[in-house]
Design an enzyme around this catalytic site. Sequence first.
Site, short mmCIF file in Angstrom:
data_model
loop_
_atom_site.label_atom_id
_atom_site.label_comp_id
_atom_site.label_asym_id
_atom_site.label_seq_id
_atom_site.Cartn_x
_atom_site.Cartn_y
_atom_site.Cartn_z
N LYS A 1 0.84 -1.19 0.00
CA LYS A 1 0.00 0.00 0.00
C LYS A 1 0.88 1.25 0.00
CE LYS A 1 -2.00 2.56 3.20
NZ LYS A 1 -2.02 3.88 2.54
N GLU B 1 10.72 1.61 9.87
CA GLU B 1 11.60 2.76 9.56
C GLU B 1 10.79 4.01 9.85
OE1 GLU B 1 14.69 2.34 8.81
OE2 GLU B 1 14.62 0.19 8.41
N CYS C 1 13.22 11.98 5.68
CA CYS C 1 13.45 11.55 7.06
C CYS C 1 14.90 11.80 7.49
CB CYS C 1 13.09 10.08 7.20
SG CYS C 1 13.93 9.05 5.99
N THR D 1 6.44 7.75 13.54
CA THR D 1 6.70 6.95 14.75
C THR D 1 5.40 6.51 15.41
OG1 THR D 1 8.85 7.93 15.07
CG2 THR D 1 7.78 7.07 17.05
N GLU E 1 9.32 16.04 15.56
CA GLU E 1 9.58 16.04 14.12
C GLU E 1 8.61 16.99 13.42
OE1 GLU E 1 8.55 12.55 11.79
OE2 GLU E 1 10.47 12.69 10.76
N THR F 1 2.47 5.96 13.99
CA THR F 1 1.89 4.86 13.21
C THR F 1 2.69 3.58 13.43
OG1 THR F 1 1.45 6.55 11.53
CG2 THR F 1 0.95 4.28 10.92
#
Length: 482
Positions: A174, A249, A283, A229, A383, A231
């Site tokens: 997905k 990741e 990221c 993070t 973030e 999720t």
Amino acid sequence: MLRIQNFIGGTFSDAASQRCLDNIDPSSGEVYGAIPDSDQTDVGLAYKAAAEAFDSWRQTTLDQRSKILLTIADLIDEQAQELARAESKDNGKPLKLALSVDIPRAAANFRFFGHAITQFASESHESTGQNTLNFTLRQPLGVVGCISPWNLPLYLFTWKIAPAIAAGNTVVAKPSEVTPATAYLLAEIVQKAGLPPGVLNIVHGTGNSAGQAIIEHPGIKAISFTGGTKTGAHIARTAAPMFKKLSLELGGKNPNVIFADCDYQKMLDVTIRSSFANQGQICLCGSRIFVERSIFEKFKNDFVSRVAQLTVGHPAQDVYLGAIVSEDHRDKILHYIAVAQEEGGRVLTGGHKVVVQGHEKGFYLAPTVIEVKRADCRVNQEEIFGPVVTLMPFDGEQEVLNYANDVPYGLSASVWTSDLDRSMRMSQSIQAGIVWINTWMNRDLRTPFGGIKASGVGREGGFEALRFFTEAKNVCINYKTT
Ligand code: NDP
């Protein structure tokens, strides 16, 4: 209007419910397409197709798999212009960036794993005196789930899919609902390359519906996830009790540590890129810049004047920054800029929306530099994932190490110094999965890629990825027959 469809068992189809989601062009703010709003019915169909394809795919020779992956890579190269245009429109990133980074890297991912699978080997251990030989069988897991984010859409989608199918698995994947276009084009490419139906199934839709159905499907053996993070933690809570293999990741808040003895000009050029490439939505971007006090004022002046000149505009034009991926994300970034100011941060440049003539409803932001007073302020801890960096001076190595490590994240770090001893000391002490010395985002696909702390669990890249997508089984043979 671009009408995107799922790709299940080698066939294109709408969501079983017939529901659709809008696909928005961030450069204009307008709806330009529709994608299937898939749910567990569609994921169930994708799983069934993948499970049916698994037995024959796992038995293909390495040479057959390799040839198909290399053909996919060649077709991506052939269609690079079309793919880059689709990526740029879907994501808002400058077309020239999609053409020079995203699409070549997607081809490289398939080419790399097309070769790597032919070199992948497993261990054997002879137990002398016991007349036994142990060897490790590395077998594909079965049906695996691959879920990727919107910032580097095809680049990260293929970074997961290529090793998964190279290792003999079949996949339910997905892409982000925000950037589905190139995954759709990839489906046409893999079909053209002769990938058997069911080996790769692409289900479009939201995280909460299609994504959730993938992570909780009892037949899916592993989840390779790149994203936020929060999720990632949710996925771990769901999938870990089901004993699925997990590669996560996640987010980053990467330090960029600049010592006075560095190659100044090179550092300045690369720091512009590491701060604002892809609108800061990588990221690996260095969002916290720490500069040794003796060059802090000089750096601040030079950096801010260079940043103020960066062009922001429609991604199809020759600009440095295109549009932010979505209105929500743009608003989240603006919120953090306000938080920085409430906490005493000083905006040195940027900090506001940009209106692009002819595209007034697009989601554009000026590249923003904020001087902060404390390393532990919110904009240095959370973030933001946009074109916003903070600046702070430091006096000593230990002080800056504390700043660098005092965050929940640990993805990457850059250190600028000409002192070899110091570069080694910093590499050993910085809490990150990747440390760059005098460079940034310099990637060799053979190296392990991933983070520590809240930046994730597991490593992608090279043989690490092939190990993740295989199960090790030890076979012990007693070879003394009499
Ligand atoms: P999200 O975590 O919001 O989404 C990532 C993917 O997960 C999307 O496809 C999303 O679908 C899906 N998803 C959301 N909820 C669920 C769920 N309950 N179950 C299964 N799947 C779900 O991240 P973003 O897309 O916003 O990406 C930005 C984040 O990704 C940043 O934090 C960034 O640091 C991180 N990132 C990490 C990288 C790394 O290598 N460490 C590389 C690149 C980005 P949908 O979009 O449809 O909601």
